[in-house]
Motif scaffolding. Structure first.
Motif, PDB file in Angstrom:
ATOM      1  N   PHE A  70       0.822  -1.213   0.000  1.00  0.00           N
ATOM      2  CA  PHE A  70       0.000   0.000   0.000  1.00  0.00           C
ATOM      3  C   PHE A  70       0.862   1.272   0.000  1.00  0.00           C
ATOM      4  N   VAL A  71       2.061   1.185   0.558  1.00  0.00           N
ATOM      5  CA  VAL A  71       2.917   2.370   0.607  1.00  0.00           C
ATOM      6  C   VAL A  71       3.252   2.848  -0.794  1.00  0.00           C
ATOM      7  N   TRP A  72       3.642   1.925  -1.689  1.00  0.00           N
ATOM      8  CA  TRP A  72       3.966   2.375  -3.043  1.00  0.00           C
ATOM      9  C   TRP A  72       2.712   2.601  -3.879  1.00  0.00           C
ATOM     10  N   LEU A  73       1.616   1.833  -3.607  1.00  0.00           N
ATOM     11  CA  LEU A  73       0.410   1.998  -4.403  1.00  0.00           C
ATOM     12  C   LEU A  73      -0.262   3.340  -4.117  1.00  0.00           C
ATOM     13  N   TYR A  74      -0.282   3.767  -2.850  1.00  0.00           N
ATOM     14  CA  TYR A  74      -0.935   5.031  -2.456  1.00  0.00           C
ATOM     15  C   TYR A  74       0.080   6.148  -2.221  1.00  0.00           C
ATOM     16  N   ALA A  75       1.273   5.996  -2.783  1.00  0.00           N
ATOM     17  CA  ALA A  75       2.319   7.008  -2.531  1.00  0.00           C
ATOM     18  C   ALA A  75       1.913   8.386  -3.026  1.00  0.00           C
ATOM     19  N   GLY A  76       1.207   8.463  -4.160  1.00  0.00           N
ATOM     20  CA  GLY A  76       0.827   9.758  -4.720  1.00  0.00           C
ATOM     21  C   GLY A  76      -0.451  10.327  -4.170  1.00  0.00           C
ATOM     22  N   THR A  77      -1.122   9.628  -3.244  1.00  0.00           N
ATOM     23  CA  THR A  77      -2.401  10.102  -2.716  1.00  0.00           C
ATOM     24  C   THR A  77      -2.260  10.743  -1.345  1.00  0.00           C
ATOM     25  N   GLY A  78      -1.068  10.725  -0.758  1.00  0.00           N
ATOM     26  CA  GLY A  78      -0.887  11.274   0.573  1.00  0.00           C
ATOM     27  C   GLY A  78      -1.490  10.425   1.666  1.00  0.00           C
TER      28      GLY A  78
END
Length: 650
Positions: free
Chosen positions: A93-101
């Motif tokens: 989830f860290v890399w998947l949601y990296a651009g969502t804050g």
């Protein structure tokens, strides 16, 4: 086919990771009919489920927005059965949601709960944890699920098997009723169906299975091994396949410790994973595998649940799993995300039928073979050495100058031999492992078991061996038979008659297994128990007197009457009848607990052995009336209630 996600931040994250071709389960959860609905998904391990529900959650959590608002109470909750799987989900989830804050917090056992409490107080969008630690935070008021929008249960079948049903119900009861529920499981037992019916509303059932079976990218191999050579077979399998990383499964912690120590002793860079290790030790072991500092992981089922290691190309089952589902979960550690993998089962002869049942439960036809031999491994080492980049790459000027200097001092053959020694020095030495062989068919087995007769002639169908343990050593077929099978790498069907004598034991081995048995016992004769051939059969044994009790496992047909009880071979009507002699009772018979004196007096040994005289009546005893005698008439009836039964009325 590209991913059907409307969020630009998630699309960029997928593109950076080269996620261009979604898996079947990812396509199913992102289909229009699955939008904003509760999902009950059945998909195999390693099919990309983590990314699948990560994308499905984004639609509910973000909507049309690209980034999250400031973190407050959690919006999504993911429950996983083990610490390793929960931490792996957090990393994904860290890399998947990296651009969502997104702010993602993990709550797992073995970590500092106070640190987790501080992170929860600072606010979180997504919480990932194990059932026990999440329930602990809920009971202590550290976790607030009032604003929860999505709840995900990953590997739900495993959580039920581990006994987390009560914890799961407690957690789900604390969530808002209008939240969305996503339930993912490799199998769908009755407990999962009941859980979904209770906590989901109009759930869409999605069952994703490959057309080629559960794991199309996994090659299953079943290898025959002797019971005493399982650890040596593990060494040869690791050397034969030579993958960047491998995992070896055992059923107990003690087996993990023993196999891990053996592999380290043989120069393998190995780590161990079991329930007795702390979370810090387990994290260090997994990090060593990811960094390449360790190549082999020896683990139990529970500790290895949810492990996703890069370049894991080999899974070895040193101990057979308990059921087909466990075999599926174990093998699912390899062959992930489109990569190929090999799953090897090491099967002793007495476990073959169980292995075939396990493979049949997965719909897989096993490919049987013997263990890799030392000669096969040496040939592969030669081929790998020739294709090593050290030999195939062009040398630079410095290396070429050093090579010319060496050629001036030594011959080319001498330098090549030194290079071979240097290459082999960094490799663990292969083990000499025997192949127990294919089991014989029923008709062939009956022909091979035509053992010699009990007379000990060593008939044409068997060979006799001796064991230096006899009746004086409390020899018994109950423990002799397993010992013989272990030492000789044979099964019970290969052993015939077992005869126990005073000093040693003679037994026969079927002719088909005699050569294999002889080679195996020559290696195993290292302690006080020695097995050696016995030419001529039991007639050459050190003691001809058989042991008391049951002297053999299989009762042979009598080829001659017994000499000690010849009447047993006669018809019943012709057998002699013996009368038991009559002997007078002595004082010793009536009072055997009394120890006689050494002298000859009234209490001496002579008095002890003499016949006991009958007790004389006391003087005048014949004139006395019994105490319970009744009067002849009722006249002069004594006072009080009469003793005995009342007289019968006329």
């Amino acid at each position: 086919m590209p991913f059907m996600t409307t969020n630009p931040a998630l699309a960029r994250a997928l593109a950076e990771r080269d996620y261009n071709n979604p898996t079947p389960v990812q396509l199913a959860v992102l289909a229009p009919e699955a939008s904003a609905r509760d999902l009950l998904v059945s998909a195999q391990t390693g099919s990309g489920k983590t990314v699948a529900y990560g994308l499905a959650m984004a639609e509910t959590l973000l909507g049309t927005e690209e980034r999250f608002a400031s973190a407050a109470a959690p919006l999504a909750l993911v429950v996983a059965p083990t610490r390793e799987l929960a931490l792996q989900v957090q990393r994904e989830f860290v890399w998947l949601y990296a651009g969502t804050g997104a702010r993602i917090v993990s709550c797992v056992g073995g970590m500092d709960p106070r640190q987790e409490q501080r992170l929860l107080n600072q606010g979180a969008h997504i919480v990932v944890g194990t059932p026990g630690r999440l329930r602990d935070h809920l009971e202590r008021g550290r976790l607030d699920l009032a604003a929860l929008r999505v709840a995900v249960l990953d590997e739900a079948d495993e959580m039920l098997d581990l006994g987390f049903r009560e914890d799961l119900e407690f957690i789900l009861d604390a969530t808002p009723p209008e939240r969305r529920s996503l339930l993912f499981s490799a199998t769908m037992p009755r407990g999962i169906t009941a859980l979904a019916k209770r906590y989901q509303r109009d759930a869409l059932r999605i069952e994703v299975a490959s057309a080629e079976g559960g794991h199309a990218d996994i090659e299953y191999r079943t290898i025959r091994v002797a019971p005493t050579e399982v650890e040596h077979a593990v060494v040869n399998v690791l050397r034969f396949y030579d993958t960047p990383s491998a995992i070896v499964f055992c059923n107990t912690r003690e087996a993990v410790r023993r196999l891990h120590a053996m592999l380290q002793e043989r120069q393998f860079s190995a780590v161990a994973l079991s329930g007795e290790l702390s979370q810090t030790e387990r994290n260090h072991a997994l990090q060593a595998l990811r960094d390449g500092r360790a190549r082999v992981c020896v683990a139990t089922d529970v500790a290895a649940r949810g492990i996703d290691l890069p370049n894991l190309g080999l899974v070895i089952h040193a101990d057979l799993p308990n059921d087909a589902e466990s075999l599926q979960h174990r093998s699912g550690r390899t062959g992930r995300a489109g990569r190929k993998g090999v799953s090897v089962l090491l099967v002793p002869p007495f476990r073959r039928r169980r292995t075939e049942d396990l493979m049949r439960g997965l719909g897989i036809a096993p490919a049987w073979s013997g263990p890799p031999t030392a000669e096969d491994i040496r040939k592969l080492d030669h081929e790998r050495m020739l294709s090593d980049p050290l030999l195939t790459e062009e040398p630079n000027e410095e290396d070429a100058s050093a090579a010319r200097t060496l050629l001036a001092a030594h011959s080319a053959e001498h330098l090549a031999a030194a290079l071979v020694r240097l290459y082999r020095a960094g490799l663990p030495a292969p083990e000499e492992v025997a192949d127990p062989g294919e089991p014989r068919a029923a008709r062939d087995r009956s022909a091979d078991r035509e053992f010699g007769g009990p007379s000990g002639s060593g008939g044409g169908g068997s060979s006799w061996f001796r064991l230096n343990v006899g009746r004086r050593n409390n020899a018994d077929p109950k423990w002799l038979l397993p010992l013989i099978c272990r030492r000789g790498n044979v099964t019970r069907r290969d052993i015939g008659v077992i005869r126990i004598f005073d000093e040693e034991t003679a037994f026969e081995v079927g002719l088909a297994a005699a050569d294999r048995f002889s080679k195996a016992v020559r290696k195993a004769n290292a302690d006080d128990v020695v097995i050696e051939p016995l030419p001529g059969g039991p007639s050459n044994a050190r003691s001809e007197r058989p042991a008391r009790g049951k002297p053999m496992r299989d009762k042979p047909l009598r080829d001659k009457p017994h000499t000690d009880r010849p009447h047993q071979d006669r018809p019943v009507q012709d057998r002699p009848r013996y009368e038991k002699p009559i002997r007078e009772k002595t004082f010793r018979d009536e009072a055997p607990w009394k120890k006689p004196a050494d002298g000859k007096g009234e209490h001496g040994r002579a008095a002890f052995d003499r016949p006991r005289e009958a007790k004389r009546p006391a003087p005048g005893a014949g004139d006395r009336k019994p105490k319970d005698a009744r009067p002849a008439t009722f006249e002069g009836k004594p006072k009080g209630k009469p003793k005995g039964k009342p007289p019968r009325r006329p």
